[in-house]
Write a protein that holds these residues in place. Structure first.
Motif, mmCIF file in Angstrom:
data_model
loop_
_atom_site.group_PDB
_atom_site.id
_atom_site.type_symbol
_atom_site.label_atom_id
_atom_site.label_comp_id
_atom_site.label_asym_id
_atom_site.label_seq_id
_atom_site.Cartn_x
_atom_site.Cartn_y
_atom_site.Cartn_z
ATOM 1 N N ILE A 1 -9.807 13.224 11.135
ATOM 2 C CA ILE A 1 -10.527 12.408 10.147
ATOM 3 C C ILE A 1 -11.578 13.302 9.505
ATOM 4 O O ILE A 1 -12.513 13.774 10.157
ATOM 5 C CB ILE A 1 -11.180 11.178 10.803
ATOM 6 N N ILE A 2 -11.406 13.577 8.218
ATOM 7 C CA ILE A 2 -12.177 14.602 7.516
ATOM 8 C C ILE A 2 -13.168 13.954 6.558
ATOM 9 O O ILE A 2 -12.813 13.011 5.831
ATOM 10 C CB ILE A 2 -11.249 15.541 6.709
ATOM 11 N N ASP A 3 -14.384 14.489 6.553
ATOM 12 C CA ASP A 3 -15.368 14.083 5.549
ATOM 13 C C ASP A 3 -15.377 15.088 4.403
ATOM 14 O O ASP A 3 -14.968 14.773 3.284
ATOM 15 C CB ASP A 3 -16.751 13.973 6.185
ATOM 16 N N GLU A 4 -15.765 16.321 4.695
ATOM 17 C CA GLU A 4 -15.852 17.317 3.631
ATOM 18 C C GLU A 4 -14.948 18.527 3.861
ATOM 19 O O GLU A 4 -14.272 18.977 2.945
ATOM 20 C CB GLU A 4 -17.304 17.789 3.466
ATOM 21 N N VAL A 5 -14.942 19.074 5.085
ATOM 22 C CA VAL A 5 -14.251 20.341 5.321
ATOM 23 C C VAL A 5 -13.083 20.155 6.276
ATOM 24 O O VAL A 5 -13.233 19.604 7.369
ATOM 25 C CB VAL A 5 -15.223 21.408 5.884
ATOM 26 N N LEU A 6 -11.912 20.608 5.842
ATOM 27 C CA LEU A 6 -10.716 20.651 6.678
ATOM 28 C C LEU A 6 -10.619 22.055 7.276
ATOM 29 O O LEU A 6 -10.608 23.048 6.555
ATOM 30 C CB LEU A 6 -9.473 20.360 5.836
ATOM 31 N N GLU B 1 -11.178 24.495 4.134
ATOM 32 C CA GLU B 1 -10.980 24.035 2.765
ATOM 33 C C GLU B 1 -11.868 22.823 2.499
ATOM 34 O O GLU B 1 -11.898 21.871 3.286
ATOM 35 C CB GLU B 1 -9.507 23.665 2.546
ATOM 36 N N ASN B 2 -12.593 22.899 1.394
ATOM 37 C CA ASN B 2 -13.506 21.815 1.022
ATOM 38 C C ASN B 2 -12.710 20.648 0.452
ATOM 39 O O ASN B 2 -11.957 20.790 -0.506
ATOM 40 C CB ASN B 2 -14.527 22.321 -0.002
ATOM 41 N N MET B 3 -12.886 19.463 1.041
ATOM 42 C CA MET B 3 -12.160 18.263 0.635
ATOM 43 C C MET B 3 -13.089 17.219 -0.010
ATOM 44 O O MET B 3 -12.700 16.073 -0.189
ATOM 45 C CB MET B 3 -11.485 17.622 1.871
ATOM 46 N N SER B 4 -14.303 17.626 -0.346
ATOM 47 C CA SER B 4 -15.304 16.654 -0.803
ATOM 48 C C SER B 4 -14.922 15.979 -2.119
ATOM 49 O O SER B 4 -15.340 14.856 -2.393
ATOM 50 C CB SER B 4 -16.672 17.331 -0.951
ATOM 51 N N SER B 5 -14.094 16.643 -2.936
ATOM 52 C CA SER B 5 -13.717 16.063 -4.232
ATOM 53 C C SER B 5 -12.476 15.184 -4.163
ATOM 54 O O SER B 5 -12.093 14.557 -5.160
ATOM 55 C CB SER B 5 -13.485 17.176 -5.253
ATOM 56 N N MET B 6 -11.847 15.125 -2.989
ATOM 57 C CA MET B 6 -10.607 14.363 -2.862
ATOM 58 C C MET B 6 -10.898 12.932 -2.419
ATOM 59 O O MET B 6 -11.838 12.670 -1.663
ATOM 60 C CB MET B 6 -9.662 15.059 -1.879
ATOM 61 N N PHE C 1 -3.687 14.054 8.136
ATOM 62 C CA PHE C 1 -5.131 13.897 8.306
ATOM 63 C C PHE C 1 -5.610 12.827 7.344
ATOM 64 O O PHE C 1 -4.925 12.460 6.373
ATOM 65 C CB PHE C 1 -5.880 15.223 8.096
ATOM 66 N N ILE C 2 -6.787 12.337 7.625
ATOM 67 C CA ILE C 2 -7.363 11.235 6.830
ATOM 68 C C ILE C 2 -8.695 11.680 6.246
ATOM 69 O O ILE C 2 -9.542 12.244 6.982
ATOM 70 C CB ILE C 2 -7.578 9.988 7.719
ATOM 71 N N ILE C 3 -8.871 11.482 4.966
ATOM 72 C CA ILE C 3 -10.155 11.736 4.345
ATOM 73 C C ILE C 3 -10.922 10.406 4.298
ATOM 74 O O ILE C 3 -10.440 9.408 3.785
ATOM 75 C CB ILE C 3 -10.015 12.300 2.925
ATOM 76 N N ALA C 4 -12.131 10.438 4.885
ATOM 77 C CA ALA C 4 -12.970 9.245 4.915
ATOM 78 C C ALA C 4 -14.407 9.707 4.666
ATOM 79 O O ALA C 4 -15.096 10.137 5.582
ATOM 80 C CB ALA C 4 -12.851 8.525 6.248
ATOM 81 N N HIS C 5 -14.815 9.639 3.411
ATOM 82 C CA HIS C 5 -16.178 10.086 3.050
ATOM 83 C C HIS C 5 -17.209 9.054 3.483
ATOM 84 O O HIS C 5 -16.959 7.853 3.462
ATOM 85 C CB HIS C 5 -16.280 10.331 1.553
#
Length: 395
Positions: free
Chosen positions: A326-331, A367-372, A391-395
């Protein structure tokens, strides 16, 4: 390979220092990996997981706490352990050898050869960590520890193939502890030899720069000892018969201090400095060694005339997500260099390619995922046929 892993994992002055050990292990890939200064079972399992990422055949002995006398000092946070490639070796038994100060650990290994049923070949591996520091009192304790070891070895067959690896903490070959190991006139059942053939007064002596192992550091703040490169504390020794026994012997001139370029300018310097440069070990290896421990590993090649019974292929994990999926900003991904990946792709749950990442055979990729957008994503590579990682992006 033997390595003093510097209070792993409790020593945390260097953030995420496991990554440096993984780089070292990936580069050398030891068939037998012996360690001291392992703090706990969590640390033991962490190193095993890192090894199994490189090769799923790696196994370890059972982690055991120190049992020796604690009157002198509490040594229960400094353990020894062995890891091994189970496709090449079987762990037949493990035994604790108590001493006045710290345990020796005996691991009896059998070579997985075609002939093992009718003519098994065993290696008796002893891993140790003798009392540290200079002075007569510490020399006496080291000698008493070795006497305890010798008493145990006298119960083994005289033709045993013994490998003794450890942080000996001796400053010169004239120390009683070292003389007890090598003196052929002391009526020991098993005498040891130095495969490096570099016996002498090592401390502060540049004639022995090629076998010096400590200290990798000159600055404080990393944990462990400082003072630069000026001591030979770490050893792999063998019983005398392993010089000539065709069934299992060490390869002549194969003893090396991993990371040591034998550059005389390295004396009293940090191992990652330009003074320690050389053709064999580049900066990125020496920097990893500097950041992980205040010691360098020592290595030795063994040779057998038997035919190893190996699987033709082994399956390795190509990549994995470190930490939570579960990713916020960085994978953060860890890649196995054996897979030789060049690119990976991130797809959304419709299968559309959202991002292509060049990995260039890296060990770690961030890898930065903050814009996704929030949602479920999958990691794939055209160079591999494997189940996508989710993986899951959850800001």
């Amino acid at each position: 390979m033997f390595y003093n892993v510097l209070n792993f994992p409790l020593e945390d002055a260097v953030p995420n220092r496991l990554q440096y050990l993984e780089l070292i292990l990936n580069d050398y890939r030891p068939d037998i990996f012996m360690v001291c200064e392992l703090n706990n079972e969590t640390g033991a399992n962490t190193i095993l997981s890192s090894l199994q990422f490189l090769n799923p055949d790696y196994q370890s002995a059972t982690f055991e706490l120190n049992t020796s006398d604690d009157v002198i000092s509490d040594q229960n946070d400094l353990q020894n352990l062995i890891y091994y490639d189970s496709s090449k070796f079987t762990l037949e038994s493990q035994t604790i050898i108590t001493s006045i100060y710290r345990d020796f650990n005996h691991y009896r290994m059998k070579i997985n050869s075609v002939e093992s049923d009718i003519n098994p070949v065993f290696i008796d591996v002893i891993v140790c960590h003798l009392k540290a520091s200079s002075g007569t009192e510490n020399q006496v304790i080291r000698f008493q520890m070795v006497e305890d070891l010798i008493a145990y070895l006298d119960t083994l067959p005289a033709d045993s193939n013994v490998v003794l690896a450890g942080d000996f903490n001796v400053y010169t070959d004239s120390e009683p502890a070292f003389q007890e190991l090598i003196d052929s006139d002391n009526n020991n059942a098993i005498d040891f030899i130095d495969p490096a053939n570099q016996i002498g007064s090592w401390h502060n002596n540049t004639n022995y720069i090629d076998v010096m192992t400590q200290s990798t550091r000159t600055q404080t703040g990393f944990g462990g000892s400082t003072g630069g490169f000026d001591d030979r504390f770490d050893f792999i020794m063998t019983s005398e018969n392993m010089q000539t026994n065709p069934e299992i012997k060490f390869v002549e001139n194969s003893y090396k201090v991993y990371g040591n370029n034998a550059n005389i300018q390295c004396y009293n310097q940090a191992i990652n400095s330009s003074d320690c440069a050389g053709a064999e070990y580049p900066f990125f290896i020496r920097n990893a060694l500097h950041n992980f421990s205040d010691h360098l590993p020592v290595t030795l090649e063994l040779q057998t005339n038997q035919s190893l019974s190996l699987e033709e292929f082994s399956t390795v994990k190509a990549l994995q997500i470190t930490g939570s999926n579960i990713i916020d900003e960085v994978l953060t991904l860890k890649l196995n260099p054996s897979a030789q990946l060049k690119t990976i792709t991130i797809n959304n749950n419709l299968g559309q390619v959202i991002k292509t990442i060049s990995v260039k055979n890296s060990l770690y990729v961030k890898e930065n995922m903050s814009s996704m957008a929030n949602g479920i994503y999958y990691i794939t590579s055209q160079e591999l046929h494997h189940k996508p990682l989710k993986f899951i992006i959850a800001h």
